[in-house]
Design a protein around this motif. Structure first.
Motif, PDB file in Angstrom:
ATOM      1  N   TYR A   1     -18.787  23.572 -17.899  1.00 30.64           N
ATOM      2  CA  TYR A   1     -17.741  22.708 -17.608  1.00 30.64           C
ATOM      3  C   TYR A   1     -18.485  21.714 -16.665  1.00 30.64           C
ATOM      4  N   SER A   2     -17.495  20.373 -16.642  1.00 32.85           N
ATOM      5  CA  SER A   2     -18.110  19.419 -15.877  1.00 32.85           C
ATOM      6  C   SER A   2     -16.782  18.660 -15.336  1.00 32.85           C
TER       7      SER A   2
ATOM      8  N   ASN B   1     -16.901  21.438 -21.478  1.00 31.83           N
ATOM      9  CA  ASN B   1     -17.768  20.631 -22.025  1.00 31.83           C
ATOM     10  C   ASN B   1     -18.458  21.428 -23.478  1.00 31.83           C
ATOM     11  N   ILE B   2     -18.723  22.597 -23.127  1.00 35.05           N
ATOM     12  CA  ILE B   2     -19.307  23.308 -24.419  1.00 35.05           C
ATOM     13  C   ILE B   2     -18.811  24.844 -24.117  1.00 35.05           C
TER      14      ILE B   2
ATOM     15  N   TYR C   1     -17.202  19.208 -26.147  1.00 39.75           N
ATOM     16  CA  TYR C   1     -16.302  18.400 -25.951  1.00 39.75           C
ATOM     17  C   TYR C   1     -16.748  17.340 -24.839  1.00 39.75           C
ATOM     18  N   SER C   2     -15.901  16.138 -24.928  1.00 35.55           N
ATOM     19  CA  SER C   2     -16.265  15.072 -24.173  1.00 35.55           C
ATOM     20  C   SER C   2     -15.001  14.636 -23.511  1.00 35.55           C
ATOM     21  N   SER C   3     -14.825  14.476 -22.306  1.00 34.65           N
ATOM     22  CA  SER C   3     -13.732  14.195 -21.479  1.00 34.65           C
ATOM     23  C   SER C   3     -12.435  14.912 -22.092  1.00 34.65           C
ATOM     24  N   GLY C   4     -12.511  16.214 -22.532  1.00 35.69           N
ATOM     25  CA  GLY C   4     -11.365  16.976 -22.933  1.00 35.69           C
ATOM     26  C   GLY C   4     -11.484  17.063 -24.337  1.00 35.69           C
ATOM     27  N   LYS C   5     -11.848  16.059 -25.065  1.00 29.36           N
ATOM     28  CA  LYS C   5     -11.899  15.709 -26.620  1.00 29.36           C
ATOM     29  C   LYS C   5     -12.991  16.427 -27.538  1.00 29.36           C
ATOM     30  N   LEU C   6     -12.523  17.073 -28.473  1.00 27.24           N
ATOM     31  CA  LEU C   6     -13.581  17.631 -29.542  1.00 27.24           C
ATOM     32  C   LEU C   6     -14.379  16.620 -29.949  1.00 27.24           C
TER      33      LEU C   6
END
Length: 121
Positions: free
Chosen positions: A87-88, A93-94, A110-115
């Motif tokens: 998490y970040s 995140n992963i 994921y980036s900013s909650g998006k796949l």
């Protein structure tokens, strides 16, 4: 097996890992068992692990300085087995799957909650 003067350790122990880091272990018949905790930076919880018969067996969680989980992993018989999540800023995140210490299954990023990607192992 953990022993002192030929006798297996039993009880709760605070063990220094270096000048600023220490661990709290429950030891039964010379083997770490149950929850173990690693502390650093003035007593902040850094890691919580579950042990069974001296090996990591169950959930391992790493914490940031704010006490939030940044890494969560599942273990079986001392090896990663199950989900691993990183998490970040509170967002996943992963997410990876492991079996007997090796990636096995999907790894999702994921980036900013998006796949953003999926990889099969």
């Amino acid at each position: 097996m953990l022993s002192l003067n030929g006798k297996y350790l039993n009880g709760k122990y605070k063990i220094p890992l270096d000048e600023k880091i220490y661990a709290l272990y429950n030891i039964k018949n010379g083997m770490i068992t149950g929850d173990a905790f690693w502390y650093t930076n003035g007593g902040h919880l850094e890691c919580k692990l579950e042990y069974k018969r001296g090996v990591c067996n169950g959930l391992k969680e790493n914490f940031d300085n704010d006490g939030k989980v940044w890494l969560r992993q599942e273990y079986k018989n001392g090896k990663q087995d199950g989900l691993s999540e990183m998490y970040s800023n509170g967002l996943l995140n992963i997410k990876s799957e492991y079996k007997k210490g090796k990636r096995d299954g999907k790894q999702i990023s994921y980036s900013s909650g998006k796949l953003i990607s999926e990889t099969e192992y």
